[in-house]
Scaffold this motif. Structure first.
Motif, PDB file in Angstrom:
ATOM      1  N   GLN A 132     -26.625  66.078 -44.773  1.00  0.00           N
ATOM      2  CA  GLN A 132     -27.166  65.641 -46.062  1.00  0.00           C
ATOM      3  C   GLN A 132     -26.250  66.084 -47.197  1.00  0.00           C
ATOM      4  OE1 GLN A 132     -31.034  67.188 -46.862  1.00  0.00           O
ATOM      5  NE2 GLN A 132     -31.450  65.709 -48.505  1.00  0.00           N
ATOM      6  N   THR A 133     -26.106  65.242 -48.186  1.00  0.00           N
ATOM      7  CA  THR A 133     -25.271  65.552 -49.335  1.00  0.00           C
ATOM      8  C   THR A 133     -25.863  66.719 -50.104  1.00  0.00           C
ATOM      9  OG1 THR A 133     -24.771  63.195 -49.437  1.00  0.00           O
ATOM     10  CG2 THR A 133     -24.092  64.534 -51.306  1.00  0.00           C
ATOM     11  N   GLY A 134     -25.008  67.514 -50.751  1.00  0.00           N
ATOM     12  CA  GLY A 134     -25.475  68.649 -51.513  1.00  0.00           C
ATOM     13  C   GLY A 134     -26.363  68.230 -52.664  1.00  0.00           C
ATOM     14  N   LEU A 135     -27.194  69.173 -53.120  1.00  0.00           N
ATOM     15  CA  LEU A 135     -28.153  68.873 -54.182  1.00  0.00           C
ATOM     16  C   LEU A 135     -27.454  68.518 -55.483  1.00  0.00           C
ATOM     17  CD1 LEU A 135     -31.080  68.762 -55.115  1.00  0.00           C
ATOM     18  CD2 LEU A 135     -30.975  71.217 -55.563  1.00  0.00           C
ATOM     19  N   GLY A 136     -26.385  69.223 -55.805  1.00  0.00           N
ATOM     20  CA  GLY A 136     -25.658  68.926 -57.036  1.00  0.00           C
ATOM     21  C   GLY A 136     -25.066  67.528 -57.039  1.00  0.00           C
ATOM     22  N   SER A 137     -24.511  67.113 -55.907  1.00  0.00           N
ATOM     23  CA  SER A 137     -23.952  65.765 -55.807  1.00  0.00           C
ATOM     24  C   SER A 137     -25.039  64.701 -55.890  1.00  0.00           C
ATOM     25  CB  SER A 137     -23.180  65.637 -54.495  1.00  0.00           C
ATOM     26  OG  SER A 137     -22.662  64.331 -54.349  1.00  0.00           O
ATOM     27  N   LEU A 138     -26.206  64.986 -55.297  1.00  0.00           N
ATOM     28  CA  LEU A 138     -27.319  64.041 -55.372  1.00  0.00           C
ATOM     29  C   LEU A 138     -27.791  63.847 -56.807  1.00  0.00           C
ATOM     30  CD1 LEU A 138     -29.539  64.938 -52.277  1.00  0.00           C
ATOM     31  CD2 LEU A 138     -28.249  62.837 -52.654  1.00  0.00           C
ATOM     32  N   VAL A 139     -27.934  64.934 -57.533  1.00  0.00           N
ATOM     33  CA  VAL A 139     -28.405  64.841 -58.926  1.00  0.00           C
ATOM     34  C   VAL A 139     -27.389  64.102 -59.778  1.00  0.00           C
ATOM     35  CG1 VAL A 139     -29.014  66.175 -60.967  1.00  0.00           C
ATOM     36  CG2 VAL A 139     -29.824  66.908 -58.721  1.00  0.00           C
ATOM     37  N   LEU A 140     -26.109  64.411 -59.612  1.00  0.00           N
ATOM     38  CA  LEU A 140     -25.068  63.776 -60.422  1.00  0.00           C
ATOM     39  C   LEU A 140     -24.981  62.281 -60.156  1.00  0.00           C
ATOM     40  CD1 LEU A 140     -22.753  64.063 -62.439  1.00  0.00           C
ATOM     41  CD2 LEU A 140     -21.236  64.594 -60.510  1.00  0.00           C
ATOM     42  N   THR A 141     -24.970  61.891 -58.897  1.00  0.00           N
ATOM     43  CA  THR A 141     -24.883  60.462 -58.580  1.00  0.00           C
ATOM     44  C   THR A 141     -26.161  59.714 -58.978  1.00  0.00           C
ATOM     45  OG1 THR A 141     -25.593  61.031 -56.330  1.00  0.00           O
ATOM     46  CG2 THR A 141     -23.230  60.763 -56.708  1.00  0.00           C
ATOM     47  N   ALA A 142     -27.313  60.371 -58.865  1.00  0.00           N
ATOM     48  CA  ALA A 142     -28.561  59.723 -59.303  1.00  0.00           C
ATOM     49  C   ALA A 142     -28.540  59.473 -60.802  1.00  0.00           C
ATOM     50  CB  ALA A 142     -29.760  60.592 -58.925  1.00  0.00           C
ATOM     51  N   LEU A 143     -28.027  60.426 -61.559  1.00  0.00           N
ATOM     52  CA  LEU A 143     -27.908  60.240 -63.010  1.00  0.00           C
ATOM     53  C   LEU A 143     -26.979  59.073 -63.336  1.00  0.00           C
ATOM     54  CD1 LEU A 143     -27.657  63.908 -64.385  1.00  0.00           C
ATOM     55  CD2 LEU A 143     -29.418  62.226 -64.926  1.00  0.00           C
ATOM     56  N   ILE A 144     -25.839  59.013 -62.668  1.00  0.00           N
ATOM     57  CA  ILE A 144     -24.856  57.967 -62.973  1.00  0.00           C
ATOM     58  C   ILE A 144     -25.407  56.588 -62.618  1.00  0.00           C
ATOM     59  CG2 ILE A 144     -22.584  57.061 -62.377  1.00  0.00           C
ATOM     60  CD1 ILE A 144     -21.658  59.945 -61.982  1.00  0.00           C
ATOM     61  N   TYR A 145     -25.967  56.459 -61.423  1.00  0.00           N
ATOM     62  CA  TYR A 145     -26.461  55.153 -60.984  1.00  0.00           C
ATOM     63  C   TYR A 145     -27.628  54.663 -61.841  1.00  0.00           C
ATOM     64  CZ  TYR A 145     -23.712  56.174 -56.782  1.00  0.00           C
ATOM     65  OH  TYR A 145     -22.688  56.475 -55.910  1.00  0.00           O
ATOM     66  N   ASP A 146     -28.557  55.557 -62.139  1.00  0.00           N
ATOM     67  CA  ASP A 146     -29.729  55.142 -62.928  1.00  0.00           C
ATOM     68  C   ASP A 146     -29.359  54.830 -64.371  1.00  0.00           C
ATOM     69  OD1 ASP A 146     -31.236  55.458 -60.686  1.00  0.00           O
ATOM     70  OD2 ASP A 146     -32.056  57.406 -61.234  1.00  0.00           O
ATOM     71  N   LEU A 147     -28.416  55.572 -64.931  1.00  0.00           N
ATOM     72  CA  LEU A 147     -27.981  55.277 -66.296  1.00  0.00           C
ATOM     73  C   LEU A 147     -27.225  53.955 -66.373  1.00  0.00           C
ATOM     74  CD1 LEU A 147     -26.823  58.743 -67.722  1.00  0.00           C
ATOM     75  CD2 LEU A 147     -28.792  57.377 -68.423  1.00  0.00           C
ATOM     76  N   LEU A 148     -26.485  53.611 -65.329  1.00  0.00           N
ATOM     77  CA  LEU A 148     -25.790  52.326 -65.317  1.00  0.00           C
ATOM     78  C   LEU A 148     -26.759  51.152 -65.137  1.00  0.00           C
ATOM     79  CD1 LEU A 148     -22.613  53.148 -63.159  1.00  0.00           C
ATOM     80  CD2 LEU A 148     -22.736  52.823 -65.631  1.00  0.00           C
ATOM     81  N   LEU A 149     -27.839  51.389 -64.421  1.00  0.00           N
ATOM     82  CA  LEU A 149     -28.805  50.322 -64.159  1.00  0.00           C
ATOM     83  C   LEU A 149     -29.859  50.203 -65.256  1.00  0.00           C
ATOM     84  CD1 LEU A 149     -29.440  48.231 -61.957  1.00  0.00           C
ATOM     85  CD2 LEU A 149     -30.927  49.930 -60.876  1.00  0.00           C
ATOM     86  N   ALA A 150     -30.079  51.272 -66.017  1.00  0.00           N
ATOM     87  CA  ALA A 150     -31.163  51.289 -67.018  1.00  0.00           C
ATOM     88  C   ALA A 150     -31.003  50.245 -68.121  1.00  0.00           C
ATOM     89  CB  ALA A 150     -31.300  52.685 -67.616  1.00  0.00           C
ATOM     90  N   PRO A 151     -29.822  50.037 -68.719  1.00  0.00           N
ATOM     91  CA  PRO A 151     -29.732  49.051 -69.815  1.00  0.00           C
ATOM     92  C   PRO A 151     -30.075  47.625 -69.407  1.00  0.00           C
ATOM     93  CG  PRO A 151     -27.821  50.498 -69.825  1.00  0.00           C
ATOM     94  CD  PRO A 151     -28.552  50.758 -68.551  1.00  0.00           C
ATOM     95  N   PHE A 152     -29.996  47.305 -68.127  1.00  0.00           N
ATOM     96  CA  PHE A 152     -30.283  45.944 -67.669  1.00  0.00           C
ATOM     97  C   PHE A 152     -31.735  45.767 -67.227  1.00  0.00           C
ATOM     98  CE2 PHE A 152     -25.834  46.972 -66.731  1.00  0.00           C
ATOM     99  CZ  PHE A 152     -25.184  45.980 -67.448  1.00  0.00           C
TER     100      PHE A 152
END
Length: 227
Positions: free
Chosen positions: A133-153
Motif C-alpha cells: 500500500q502507498t504511504g499515507l503522505g503520498s495518498l494525501v498529496l495525490t488525493a489533494l492534487i486529483y480532487d483539486l484538478l477535478l473540482a472546477p469542472f
C-alpha cells in the motif's frame, strides 16, 4: 428532504458512482484515485447544509461500499462520507450562494485530506491491511492534487443545479413588495361600504372629495345700485 432534492441527489450519486467505478478507478494513477463521489457530496452540502450533506453522504457511501470491487468492510466509506458531508455543510454560506471560489476550494482540500485520513484510520481499526500500500503522505498529496484538478469542472455545476432545484417561483410574489407602492387606507361609510383611499390627491370620487359650494350668480341691472 424534498422530493426534488432526493431526485437530484439520486441522479448525481448514480452518475458519479458509474464514472468512479468504470472510468476513474481504471486509470491506474499513482497514489490515490480521483474521488468524484466526494466532490458531489461537498457541492450538495455547500448548498443544502450539514443535515442534507450527512444524509446524502451516508447513502452515497453505502452504495460505494456495495459497488464492485468491494474489497473493504461494509459501511467504511459510508461513515467517511457521512462525516465529510456534515462538516462540509457547516461551511455553507448564507442562502447557499458562494460569492467566490475560495470557500469551495478550501472545503475540497480539507475534505480530500480528511477523507483519506479517516479511510485509513477506519481500515486500521477493523484490521484491514493491504500489502504494497502507498504511504499515507503520498495518498494525501495525490488525493489533494486529483480532487483539486477535478473540482472546477464538477463542483460549480452541481451547486448551480442544486440551487435551481430549490428555487420557488412564488417566493418573490409573497413578499410585501418592492417598497415603491404606498400603502392604502380604507374608509367605512355609514352604509357599510368600504372605500379604499389611494395616494393623497389621487382620489376623485365624489364620496371622498369635499363638495363645492354652489355659486349664486346675480344679474346686474343697469341703473340699480347694488345693496
Amino acid at each position: 428532504m424534498r422530493v426534488n432534492r432526493i431526485l437530484l441527489s439520486t441522479a448525481l450519486v448514480a452518475v458519479a458512482l458509474v464514472v468512479q467505478v468504470c472510468i476513474l478507478a481504471r486509470l491506474h494513477l499513482p497514489g490515490a484515485v480521483p474521488d468524484l463521489m466526494l466532490l458531489v457530496i461537498i457541492a450538495l452540502a455547500l448548498v443544502w447544509g450539514h443535515v442534507a450533506g450527512a444524509l446524502v453522504g451516508f447513502c452515497a457511501g453505502l452504495l460505494t461500499d456495495l459497488a464492485p470491487p468491494a474489497d473493504h468492510a461494509m459501511g467504511r466509506y459510508a461513515l467517511v462520507l457521512c462525516f465529510i458531508g456534515y462538516l462540509a455543510g457547516l461551511a455553507r454560506p448564507d442562502k447557499g450562494r458562494v460569492q467566490s471560489a475560495t470557500v469551495p476550494l478550501l472545503v475540497v482540500c480539507g475534505a480530500a485530506a480528511g477523507s483519506t485520513f479517516l479511510s485509513v484510520g477506519v481500515a486500521a481499526l477493523v484490521g484491514e491491511t493491504h500489502e504494497g500500500q502507498t504511504g499515507l503522505g503520498s495518498l494525501v498529496l495525490t488525493a489533494l492534487i486529483y480532487d483539486l484538478l477535478l473540482a472546477p469542472f464538477t463542483v460549480p455545476l452541481i451547486m448551480t443545479l442544486a440551487r435551481r432545484i430549490d428555487n420557488d417561483p412564488l417566493a418573490d410574489s409573497s413578499g410585501t413588495g418592492t417598497g415603491t407602492e404606498r400603502p392604502t387606507a380604507s374608509l367605512m361609510t355609514s352604509g357599510g361600504m368600504r372605500l379604499k383611499k389611494g395616494r393623497i390627491g389621487s382620489a376623485r370620487t365624489g364620496l371622498l372629495t369635499r363638495p363645492a359650494k354652489p355659486r349664486i350668480r346675480t344679474a346686474r341691472i343697469k341703473g340699480v345700485k347694488r345693496l
